[in-house]
Scaffold this motif. Structure first.
Motif, PDB file in Angstrom:
ATOM      1  N   VAL A 180     -49.517-131.021 -12.397  1.00  0.00           N
ATOM      2  CA  VAL A 180     -50.345-132.179 -12.800  1.00  0.00           C
ATOM      3  C   VAL A 180     -50.768-132.088 -14.261  1.00  0.00           C
ATOM      4  O   VAL A 180     -51.166-133.067 -14.879  1.00  0.00           O
ATOM      5  N   SER A 181     -50.608-130.898 -14.831  1.00  0.00           N
ATOM      6  CA  SER A 181     -51.014-130.759 -16.247  1.00  0.00           C
ATOM      7  C   SER A 181     -49.922-131.271 -17.185  1.00  0.00           C
ATOM      8  O   SER A 181     -50.077-131.237 -18.403  1.00  0.00           O
ATOM      9  N   GLY A 182     -48.783-131.666 -16.591  1.00  0.00           N
ATOM     10  CA  GLY A 182     -47.723-132.253 -17.396  1.00  0.00           C
ATOM     11  C   GLY A 182     -46.880-131.234 -18.143  1.00  0.00           C
ATOM     12  O   GLY A 182     -46.121-131.553 -19.048  1.00  0.00           O
ATOM     13  N   LYS A 183     -46.979-129.960 -17.758  1.00  0.00           N
ATOM     14  CA  LYS A 183     -46.196-128.927 -18.451  1.00  0.00           C
ATOM     15  C   LYS A 183     -44.719-129.071 -18.109  1.00  0.00           C
ATOM     16  O   LYS A 183     -44.353-129.590 -17.048  1.00  0.00           O
ATOM     17  N   ASP A 200     -46.410-119.779 -15.788  1.00  0.00           N
ATOM     18  CA  ASP A 200     -47.715-119.759 -15.097  1.00  0.00           C
ATOM     19  C   ASP A 200     -47.597-119.037 -13.756  1.00  0.00           C
ATOM     20  O   ASP A 200     -48.461-118.238 -13.377  1.00  0.00           O
ATOM     21  N   GLN A 228     -49.013-126.457  -8.243  1.00  0.00           N
ATOM     22  CA  GLN A 228     -49.524-127.835  -8.218  1.00  0.00           C
ATOM     23  C   GLN A 228     -50.365-128.135  -9.463  1.00  0.00           C
ATOM     24  O   GLN A 228     -50.206-129.187 -10.092  1.00  0.00           O
ATOM     25  N   SER A 229     -51.231-127.176  -9.851  1.00  0.00           N
ATOM     26  CA  SER A 229     -52.107-127.470 -11.006  1.00  0.00           C
ATOM     27  C   SER A 229     -51.292-127.521 -12.303  1.00  0.00           C
ATOM     28  O   SER A 229     -51.572-128.316 -13.209  1.00  0.00           O
ATOM     29  N   SER A 230     -50.231-126.715 -12.356  1.00  0.00           N
ATOM     30  CA  SER A 230     -49.381-126.770 -13.561  1.00  0.00           C
ATOM     31  C   SER A 230     -48.569-128.059 -13.601  1.00  0.00           C
ATOM     32  O   SER A 230     -48.339-128.637 -14.668  1.00  0.00           O
ATOM     33  N   ILE A 286     -44.303-123.928 -16.498  1.00  0.00           N
ATOM     34  CA  ILE A 286     -44.792-123.799 -15.107  1.00  0.00           C
ATOM     35  C   ILE A 286     -44.296-122.483 -14.512  1.00  0.00           C
ATOM     36  O   ILE A 286     -45.042-121.755 -13.861  1.00  0.00           O
ATOM     37  N   THR A 314     -51.204-122.757  -8.010  1.00  0.00           N
ATOM     38  CA  THR A 314     -50.844-122.635  -9.426  1.00  0.00           C
ATOM     39  C   THR A 314     -49.741-123.625  -9.779  1.00  0.00           C
ATOM     40  O   THR A 314     -49.779-124.303 -10.802  1.00  0.00           O
TER      41      THR A 314
END
Ligand SMILES: CSC[C@H]1O[C@H](OP(=O)(O)O)[C@H](O)[C@@H]1O
Length: 386
Positions: free
Chosen positions: A120-123, A131, A116-118, A128, A114
Motif C-alpha cells: 500500500v506504500s506504493g513501493k 522489506d 501488505q503495508s509495503s 518490497i 509487512t
C-alpha cells in the motif's frame, strides 16, 4: 549454546543442524528452497516453536535474497502484484508444516503484514522484497535477546516465590520437560533459559529433565545442551515424575509452550500435563516460559488448540542418548521397540502435545514479565499481554 546452534545463515548459505541424529552425529543440512524448509520442519529435523518460526522466516529471506541477485530478474519481481502472488502462497505453505506451534503462524502473519503495508506504500517490487528480507531477519535475530529477558524475569520471580513459600531462594531444583534451549530457539532458550539464568546466578541446585519419548528431546537434546553448559543435571524417564516429587525436593517445574490460549491453557510437549497434575498434587510451582508470539488471543481456551498427531511409527522407534547411532537418514532407529507389524500401526496413539489447564499453571513468563492469576481465579486473562 557453545558451538551448536539450531540455524546458521552465513553468506549465501542457510543451514540447520539435523536434530533427528543428535547427539550421536552433528550434521548440518543446507536449506536451499522453501520446500526443503517445509520438509525440515515437518520431519522434525528442526523443531521447537521459536526455531521453526525462525527457519520459516529465514527461508523466505534466503529465497528473496537469491532472487534479487538473479539475472534476468524473475518474473515475480516484475511488479508488486506479481511479488504478492508469489510470496503469499509461500507463507501459506510454510504455515502448513506443523499445526500446534503458533509461533510459525505468528511469523508468517507478520511477514504477510509487512508485505501488505509495503504494497500500500506504493513501493516497487524490489523494495518490497528488501522489506520482507529485513523483517524475516528481525524475526530470527530478536529471539535470543527476548529469551534472555524472559529467563531473567522468570528466574528472579522463582527465587522470590521460593522465599514466599518459606524457602531460601537458593539451590533451586527445577524440572523441565522436552527441549527448550538453543536447539529449540535462536539462542539461550525459554524454560531451559530460565534454568541457565539460575545457574549463571548461582541459584540453581540441579536441573532435572524428562527423556520426553518418543522423539527424546530430553535425553538427546536437553542432555546435550546441559552438558555443554556444564549445568548439574539429572535425567529421568517420563514415568518417574511422581516418584521424583515424592522422594526429592523440587522447587519448580518450568516448561516451554507451543501455544498459549487467552485464558492461559497451554499446549506443550506430550507429558507436560502429567507433570502439571503431579506438581499440583505436590504443591510445586508450575511455570510456563514462552515469548508473546506463542500466545494466541484468537483462541479462548485449550479446547480450540489443534494437537498434532505424529506418524504412529515414530512412537515405536528407539531414539536415545545411549543407543548406538544405527539410525537411518531420517534418524529412525533400525528396530522397533515394541513387536508391531504394519497392520498394527492404526493401534498406536501418538499425540505430540497435550494441553495443561490454566488452573494448574502458577505463572506464565513472557518478555513482558510474569503473569499470574488474580486471587481466586482459575484462569489467566492474557488479553492485555500483547
Ligand atoms: C521453546 S520450544 C517450545 C516447545 O516446542 C517443543 O515441541 P517440538 O520438539 O515437538 O517442536 C516442545 O513442546 C517445547 O516446549
Amino acid at each position: 549454546m557453545p558451538g551448536l546452534t539450531s540455524i546458521r545463515m552465513t553468506g549465501d548459505k542457510l543451514e540447520i543442524v539435523n536434530q533427528l541424529v543428535l547427539p550421536h552425529t552433528t550434521e548440518y543440512i543446507e536449506i536451499n528452497s522453501i520446500e526443503q524448509a517445509h520438509d525440515a520442519i515437518k520431519s522434525m529435523k528442526i523443531r521447537g516453536a521459536p526455531a521453526i518460526a525462525s527457519l520459516a522466516s529465514l527461508a523466505l529471506v534466503f529465497h528473496l535474497s537469491q532472487a534479487l541477485e538473479l539475472s534476468p530478474t524473475p518474473e515475480y519481481l516484475a511488479s508488486p502484484e506479481a511479488l504478492q502472488g508469489h510470496v503469499t502462497p509461500i507463507l501459506d505453505f510454510l504455515y502448513t508444516a506443523r499445526p500446534t506451534a503458533v509461533n510459525l503462524g505468528a511469523a508468517t502473519r507478520r511477514l504477510n503484514k509487512t508485505l501488505q503495508s509495503s504494497l500500500v506504500s506504493g513501493k516497487h517490487a524490489r523494495a518490497i522484497a528488501e522489506d520482507l528480507i529485513a523483517e524475516g531477519r528481525l524475526i530470527a535475530d530478536e529471539d535470543e535477546s527476548r529469551n534472555r529477558k524472559m529467563s531473567k524475569w522468570g528466574g528472579d520471580w522463582l527465587v522470590e516465590e521460593d522465599k514466599r513459600n518459606g524457602g531460601s531462594g537458593e539451590v533451586l531444583n527445577v524440572l523441565t520437560v522436552c527441549n527448550t534451549g538453543s536447539l529449540a530457539t535462536s539462542g539461550y532458550g525459554t524454560a531451559l533459559g530460565l534454568i541457565t539464568y539460575l545457574h549463571e546466578s548461582s541459584k540453581l541446585g540441579k536441573a532435572y529433565y524428562t527423556q520426553t519419548a518418543p522423539y527424546h528431546q530430553g535425553s538427546r537434546l536437553t542432555a546435550l545442551e546441559l552438558k555443554a553448559l556444564q549445568i548439574p543435571s539429572v535425567m529421568i524417564c517420563d514415568t518417574m515424575v511422581g516418584s521424583l516429587f515424592q522422594h526429592h525436593k523440587i522447587h519448580a517445574v518450568a516448561v516451554g509452550a507451543d501455544r498459549v490460549a487467552r485464558n492461559g491453557d497451554t499446549a506443550n510437549k506430550i507429558g507436560t500435563y502429567n507433570a502439571a497434575v503431579l506438581a499440583a498434587r505436590h504443591k510445586i510451582p508450575f511455570i510456563v516460559v514462552a515469548p508473546i508470539s506463542t500466545v494466541d488471543l484468537d483462541v479462548a481456551d485449550g479446547a480450540s488448540i489443534p494437537i498434532e498427531h505424529r506418524p504412529p511409527l515414530e512412537a515405536c522407534l528407539v531414539r536415545g542418548a545411549l543407543y548406538p547411532p544405527s539410525f537411518d537418514s531420517q534418524g529412525n532407529k533400525q528396530q522397533a521397540q515394541v513387536m508391531i507389524t504394519p497392520s498394527d500401526l492404526d493401534g498406536i496413539y501418538n499425540p505430540s502435545f497435550d494441553v495443561t489447564p490454566a488452573e494448574l499453571i502458577t505463572a506464565i513468563v513472557t518478555e513482558k514479565g510474569v503473569a499470574v492469576k488474580k486471587e481466586g481465579e482459575s484462569t489467566f486473562d492474557l488479553s492485555g499481554i500483547v
